[in-house]
Design an enzyme around this catalytic site. Structure first.
Site, PDB file in Angstrom:
ATOM      1  N   HIS A 160      11.962  40.242  36.616  1.00 46.10           N
ATOM      2  CA  HIS A 160      13.128  40.294  37.497  1.00 46.10           C
ATOM      3  C   HIS A 160      14.313  39.589  36.827  1.00 46.10           C
ATOM      4  CE1 HIS A 160      12.197  36.127  38.410  1.00 46.10           C
ATOM      5  NE2 HIS A 160      10.985  36.484  38.797  1.00 46.10           N
TER       6      HIS A 160
HETATM    7  P1  TYD Z   1       8.794  34.839  41.690  1.00 46.50           P
HETATM    8  O1  TYD Z   1      10.106  34.175  41.366  1.00 46.50           O
HETATM    9  O2  TYD Z   1       8.790  36.332  41.815  1.00 46.50           O
HETATM   10  O3  TYD Z   1       7.692  34.379  40.623  1.00 46.50           O
HETATM   11  P2  TYD Z   1       7.500  34.762  39.071  1.00 46.50           P
HETATM   12  O4  TYD Z   1       8.835  35.117  38.511  1.00 46.50           O
HETATM   13  O5  TYD Z   1       6.931  33.537  38.445  1.00 46.50           O
HETATM   14  O6  TYD Z   1       6.555  35.893  38.982  1.00 46.50           O
HETATM   15  O7  TYD Z   1       8.234  34.162  43.022  1.00 46.50           O
HETATM   16  C1  TYD Z   1       6.956  34.486  43.521  1.00 46.50           C
HETATM   17  C2  TYD Z   1       7.005  34.341  45.031  1.00 46.50           C
HETATM   18  O8  TYD Z   1       7.307  33.000  45.384  1.00 46.50           O
HETATM   19  C3  TYD Z   1       8.051  35.223  45.711  1.00 46.50           C
HETATM   20  O9  TYD Z   1       7.509  35.674  46.937  1.00 46.50           O
HETATM   21  C4  TYD Z   1       9.189  34.275  46.000  1.00 46.50           C
HETATM   22  C5  TYD Z   1       8.480  32.949  46.197  1.00 46.50           C
HETATM   23  N1  TYD Z   1       9.310  31.798  45.796  1.00 46.50           N
HETATM   24  C6  TYD Z   1       9.845  30.971  46.777  1.00 46.50           C
HETATM   25  O10 TYD Z   1       9.659  31.176  47.986  1.00 46.50           O
HETATM   26  N2  TYD Z   1      10.604  29.878  46.382  1.00 46.50           N
HETATM   27  C7  TYD Z   1      10.852  29.616  45.071  1.00 46.50           C
HETATM   28  O11 TYD Z   1      11.553  28.624  44.760  1.00 46.50           O
HETATM   29  C8  TYD Z   1      10.304  30.494  44.077  1.00 46.50           C
HETATM   30  C9  TYD Z   1      10.552  30.256  42.612  1.00 46.50           C
HETATM   31  C10 TYD Z   1       9.546  31.563  44.485  1.00 46.50           C
END
Ligand code: TYD
Length: 127
Positions: free
Chosen positions: A50
């Site tokens: 993303h």
């Molecule tokens: P995401 O940023 O998509 O993780 P990665 O890039 O490591 O794969 O986040 C995973 C899930 O966690 C998504 O549902 C959003 C949630 N999240 C929060 O609620 N707060 C946060 O600060 C972060 C980083 C993620």
């Protein structure tokens, strides 16, 4: 357009261990509104996939190794392996990120914004 930068934080290293530190606006180029961390990661796990519209981040690999591949809208590539606890990677807005973790990795993330799902671009064709 802002570019990714590998940051090196100050450390105090002695026989008792390594102590590293950072301050907002001095050692990272934004005010820190949010901190998150990722633990219990399976070997070679891929995360990310993303970009953020406005959020700026610094990610720090406190333990293990994280390979990071960033790509701008103009298709500039920035690739680095984080494996030192006194290093951080500054990720500007609008860079698509993918991370591959070692099994023992521990990742700390600092964010310039409070969490908002609206700030994510998760579909590649909308990037
Ligand atoms: P995401 O940023 O998509 O993780 P990665 O890039 O490591 O794969 O986040 C995973 C899930 O966690 C998504 O549902 C959003 C949630 N999240 C929060 O609620 N707060 C946060 O600060 C972060 C980083 C993620």
């Amino acid at each position: 357009m802002k570019k990714p930068i590998l940051l090196e934080f100050q450390s105090k290293i002695d026989v008792r261990g390594n102590l590293s530190f950072l301050e907002e606006l001095k050692d990272v180029p934004f005010e820190i509104k949010r901190v998150y961390w990722i633990t219990n990661i399976p070997e070679q796990q891929v995360r990310g996939g993303h970009a953020h519209k406005t959020d700026q981040q610094v990610i720090i690999c406190l333990k293990g190794r994280v390979q990071v591949l960033l790509e701008s809208k103009a298709q500039d590539l920035f690739e680095v392996e984080l494996n030192e606890s006194n290093q951080g990677l500054y990720i500007p807005p609008m860079w698509w990120g993918k991370m591959v973790f070692s099994q023992d990795a521990l990742l700390l993330g600092l964010s310039s914004e409070e969490f908002s799902e609206e700030d994510y671009i998760r579909e590649r064709d909308k990037f």
